[in-house]
Design a protein around this motif. Structure first.
Motif, PDB file in Angstrom:
ATOM      1  N   TYR A  95       7.490 -18.022 -12.452  1.00  0.00           N
ATOM      2  CA  TYR A  95       6.974 -18.789 -13.576  1.00  0.00           C
ATOM      3  C   TYR A  95       6.913 -17.885 -14.798  1.00  0.00           C
ATOM      4  N   PHE A  96       7.283 -18.427 -15.954  1.00  0.00           N
ATOM      5  CA  PHE A  96       7.301 -17.623 -17.173  1.00  0.00           C
ATOM      6  C   PHE A  96       5.917 -17.117 -17.537  1.00  0.00           C
ATOM      7  N   LYS A  97       4.874 -17.847 -17.184  1.00  0.00           N
ATOM      8  CA  LYS A  97       3.520 -17.411 -17.525  1.00  0.00           C
ATOM      9  C   LYS A  97       3.117 -16.152 -16.747  1.00  0.00           C
ATOM     10  N   ASP A  98       3.790 -15.883 -15.605  1.00  0.00           N
ATOM     11  CA  ASP A  98       3.462 -14.711 -14.797  1.00  0.00           C
ATOM     12  C   ASP A  98       4.237 -13.459 -15.203  1.00  0.00           C
ATOM     13  N   ILE A  99       5.238 -13.596 -16.051  1.00  0.00           N
ATOM     14  CA  ILE A  99       6.054 -12.450 -16.467  1.00  0.00           C
ATOM     15  C   ILE A  99       5.277 -11.641 -17.500  1.00  0.00           C
ATOM     16  N   LYS A 100       5.074 -10.333 -17.175  1.00  0.00           N
ATOM     17  CA  LYS A 100       4.299  -9.470 -18.064  1.00  0.00           C
ATOM     18  C   LYS A 100       5.155  -8.858 -19.161  1.00  0.00           C
ATOM     19  N   SER A 101       6.330  -8.358 -18.803  1.00  0.00           N
ATOM     20  CA  SER A 101       7.212  -7.766 -19.806  1.00  0.00           C
ATOM     21  C   SER A 101       8.657  -7.901 -19.336  1.00  0.00           C
ATOM     22  N   SER A 102       9.572  -7.798 -20.286  1.00  0.00           N
ATOM     23  CA  SER A 102      10.990  -7.888 -19.943  1.00  0.00           C
ATOM     24  C   SER A 102      11.770  -6.900 -20.815  1.00  0.00           C
ATOM     25  N   VAL A 136      15.680 -16.404 -23.959  1.00  0.00           N
ATOM     26  CA  VAL A 136      14.583 -17.046 -23.236  1.00  0.00           C
ATOM     27  C   VAL A 136      13.571 -16.002 -22.785  1.00  0.00           C
ATOM     28  N   PHE A 137      14.045 -14.865 -22.230  1.00  0.00           N
ATOM     29  CA  PHE A 137      13.119 -13.857 -21.741  1.00  0.00           C
ATOM     30  C   PHE A 137      12.400 -13.133 -22.878  1.00  0.00           C
ATOM     31  N   SER A 138      13.039 -12.973 -24.024  1.00  0.00           N
ATOM     32  CA  SER A 138      12.376 -12.296 -25.132  1.00  0.00           C
ATOM     33  C   SER A 138      11.223 -13.145 -25.686  1.00  0.00           C
ATOM     34  N   LYS A 139      11.302 -14.455 -25.536  1.00  0.00           N
ATOM     35  CA  LYS A 139      10.206 -15.332 -25.961  1.00  0.00           C
ATOM     36  C   LYS A 139       8.994 -15.182 -25.052  1.00  0.00           C
TER      37      LYS A 139
END
Length: 141
Positions: A95-102, A136-139
């Motif tokens: 889930y995108f809400k669980d991603i801390k950094s990319s 998408v990931f940078s957002k």
């Protein structure tokens, strides 16, 4: 939902791996038959055991190559992403809400979920698809 398939480069790499595996397995079977005919039983059986292991690995690679043609590498939803790494039958969902950094590197798009880091290997995708995914990931950093 947006679906990203495996690139042609990834598919051709798997086909090369398959052809090498088939050739080595056939070679091992021929060598084992030759050793058994010349009465070298110990070495003939040893090489035959390696040939059987090679046959099992070849069957596994054949299944992967067949599945790779119809499998999706990444499925992008509104709030989550599914990644299939071509080895497992089941894909992983994040889930995108669980991603801390990319981060974006030469190896791929790396992202952290909890204490673990994951990577989307960019060699499996086309250049335009990598750019779309990074947007998408940078957002969601």
């Amino acid at each position: 939902m947006k679906v990203y398939k495996f690139s042609e480069a990834a598919k051709s790499q798997m086909r090369k791996q398959l052809s090498t595996s088939i050739l080595l397995t056939v070679l091992l079977f021929i060598i084992s038959i030759g050793l058994l005919v010349t009465k070298s039983d110990f070495y003939g059986r040893l090489v035959l055991a390696f040939a059987l292991i090679g046959l099992i690995l070849t069957i596994t690679i054949i299944k992967k190559v067949r599945r790779l043609n119809e499998a999706a590498y990444i499925k992008l939803f509104k709030d989550k992403i599914e990644i299939n790494n071509n080895v497992d039958e089941k894909s992983k969902t994040f889930y995108f809400k669980d991603i801390k950094s990319s981060t974006l590197s030469k190896k791929g798009i790396g992202f952290y979920v909890g204490q673990k880091d994951y990577r989307i290997i960019t060699s499996f995708l086309e250049k335009s698809e990598i750019d779309e995914l990074w947007k998408v990931f940078s957002k969601h950093r």
